[in-house]
Design a protein around this motif. Sequence first.
Motif, PDB file in Angstrom:
ATOM      1  N   UNK A 189     -36.859   8.899  29.446  1.00  0.00           N
ATOM      2  CA  UNK A 189     -37.185  10.237  29.948  1.00  0.00           C
ATOM      3  C   UNK A 189     -38.638  10.304  30.440  1.00  0.00           C
ATOM      4  N   UNK A 190     -39.555   9.731  29.650  1.00  0.00           N
ATOM      5  CA  UNK A 190     -40.966   9.736  30.058  1.00  0.00           C
ATOM      6  C   UNK A 190     -41.132   8.973  31.375  1.00  0.00           C
ATOM      7  N   UNK A 191     -40.476   7.819  31.454  1.00  0.00           N
ATOM      8  CA  UNK A 191     -40.590   6.998  32.651  1.00  0.00           C
ATOM      9  C   UNK A 191     -40.048   7.747  33.867  1.00  0.00           C
ATOM     10  N   UNK A 192     -38.898   8.402  33.673  1.00  0.00           N
ATOM     11  CA  UNK A 192     -38.290   9.151  34.754  1.00  0.00           C
ATOM     12  C   UNK A 192     -39.241  10.260  35.222  1.00  0.00           C
ATOM     13  N   UNK A 193     -39.852  10.953  34.257  1.00  0.00           N
ATOM     14  CA  UNK A 193     -40.733  12.073  34.601  1.00  0.00           C
ATOM     15  C   UNK A 193     -42.009  11.630  35.303  1.00  0.00           C
ATOM     16  N   UNK A 194     -42.649  10.564  34.811  1.00  0.00           N
ATOM     17  CA  UNK A 194     -43.890  10.142  35.477  1.00  0.00           C
ATOM     18  C   UNK A 194     -43.596   9.723  36.914  1.00  0.00           C
ATOM     19  N   UNK A 195     -42.393   9.180  37.128  1.00  0.00           N
ATOM     20  CA  UNK A 195     -42.020   8.770  38.487  1.00  0.00           C
ATOM     21  C   UNK A 195     -41.654   9.973  39.356  1.00  0.00           C
ATOM     22  N   UNK A 196     -40.952  10.947  38.799  1.00  0.00           N
ATOM     23  CA  UNK A 196     -40.645  12.165  39.555  1.00  0.00           C
ATOM     24  C   UNK A 196     -41.926  12.870  39.981  1.00  0.00           C
ATOM     25  N   UNK A 197     -42.888  12.885  39.069  1.00  0.00           N
ATOM     26  CA  UNK A 197     -44.122  13.625  39.341  1.00  0.00           C
ATOM     27  C   UNK A 197     -45.132  12.801  40.122  1.00  0.00           C
ATOM     28  N   UNK A 198     -44.785  11.538  40.422  1.00  0.00           N
ATOM     29  CA  UNK A 198     -45.690  10.657  41.168  1.00  0.00           C
ATOM     30  C   UNK A 198     -47.040  10.486  40.490  1.00  0.00           C
TER      31      UNK A 198
END
Lengths: 503, 95
Positions: A189-198
């Motif tokens: 989830x953290x990985x997905x979020x940091x990538x979504x938020x660039x």
Amino acid sequence: MIMKDKYELVIGLEVHAQLQTVSKAYFSEENTYGSMPNTNISVLTLAHPGTLPKANKTSFDYAIKMGLALGSQITEETIFARKNYFYPDLPKGYQITQDKTPICIGGNVIINLKDNQITPENPEGKTINKEHSIRLTRIHLEEDAGKSLHIDGEEESFIDLNRAGVPLIEFVSEPDIRSADEAHAYLTEIRKLVRYLDVCDGNMEEGSLRCDVNISVRLIGATEYGTRAEIKNLNSFSNVKRAIEYEFERQTALVEQNITFGQETRMFDATTGTTTSLRMKEAMNDYRYFPEPDLTPVVVDKTWIERIKNLMPALPRALFLKFTKEYNLSDYDAEVITAEKETAMYFEEMCKITKNYKAACNWLTGNIKGYLNERTLALNQFPISAKNMAEMVNLIDAGKINHNIAAKQIYPKMLENPTKSAEMIATEDNLLLSTNIADNEAFNLEVEGFIGEIMANFPAKVAEYKAGKTGLLGMFVGEVMKKTKGKANPKTVNELVVKMLAL
Amino acid sequence: MIINKETLKNIAHLARLDFEEKEADKMILNMNKILTWMEQLNEVNTDNVMPLIHISREINVLREDVVKPSLSHEKGLLNAPKKDSNYFRVPKVIE
């Protein structure tokens, strides 16, 4: 009862994410991975006398963005602190970090767990998604250290300071995690979020996302925590899982034998899958934190927070809900599409043009993903635009092209000529189906000819049909479609067959 | 707070400083004098007073995220006591 079944894991994670700023945290040299050693350095990083830091504004933007996405409270006034320790990869002798005033406080990471246990609510034991919330303690800003290389046979260690001063955010979780699977879901989830938020590329192998695990065991039902170990050197999701499983075995065995052990830092060894105690010369971690005198306090006002709020993209959880509730996709489809921001955005682009969401999803997760996987490409390297793909879906739905022809003939040509639309290719190659009977007299006459032939070939079936066995209609249509090599519009053929059989 | 030999050793270790054993007593005495003198501050009532962190009242002195020419590789390594063409070389950190 097996001995280990009496115990439960208590895990807290510390995740470091390198921010994708172009310059470093406190000085303006380049922040980039993979350069020649010691080329992205500055007088500050090398701790030359008289040098002063100046904090990167964008690093705050990124940390605030992250905090807003996780429902944290943004600290109004933050000050930096010095964390003092000597190590050759940190020439200043201290790390500039945030101690008492982290930029973000609190928040929750919502994770999805797969559950297939048989319960009264789930009597068949189907795999269902279960949401679970892991509390976040804080997110703070700090800087990375350089890299030390220890090469066998060399009498010295080699220091590369390119990474020193790279801005980091550290996510500290509460000890809410109870299994290796939950830890994995949290990291995902953290990985997905940091990538979504660039804010970070999330690459664990290159170390832009790193994880330390605080882990202890206790008897199920106990309220006190056991003695914890901090596990370092975990550079992949699977190593995090392996380290947790190993520590669970090791710690339960110690507890079971009544062996007392102290709090310690342990290193994970990926080749053996075990952890070993890190013998630190510095027995006590006495970091002597104190306020960093060289940086001013940073006040984050409402205007700043509003500016960041306006920059926030749609988040994966919101998209998941939209895709399942509004677009009626299955949980599985929605999960695949929201796993990466690029995929979700491509899908959204398609959905601006077509309302056949399921078909759009199938093309994306089937044909397109297949194409990319075969060639190990990323979605942004896919030749066909979302618009052209969606228009093809619409052509199929409108009965202007046949689905099989689209998949086997039109789509491959679009891959070769990405500028051409499906309609252009279908027109050029004469693959358009007739939608208007009057417009296509000649073709319809040809089809009628085929129908006549088939009726002549199957007189018995014709008789049966006329006697009321209307289920045979499909057979006739199928035969005609074969003759037209799929080029005819099934709807038109259907109408013509009904018309002729009624004569 | 009272400085004894153990605290002195710990402080010296944290600061990576060496001192001669025979100087220890004198150092302990001096450090205790300093602390006792500082203790006068305890007489001031600081309830409801926020800790002073910066003398300046400036806030948000921040830098835009742009890369500026910085130190070259050659200049950076110039003063290193030990180096090779790529790296700083230091005494082995781990066994």
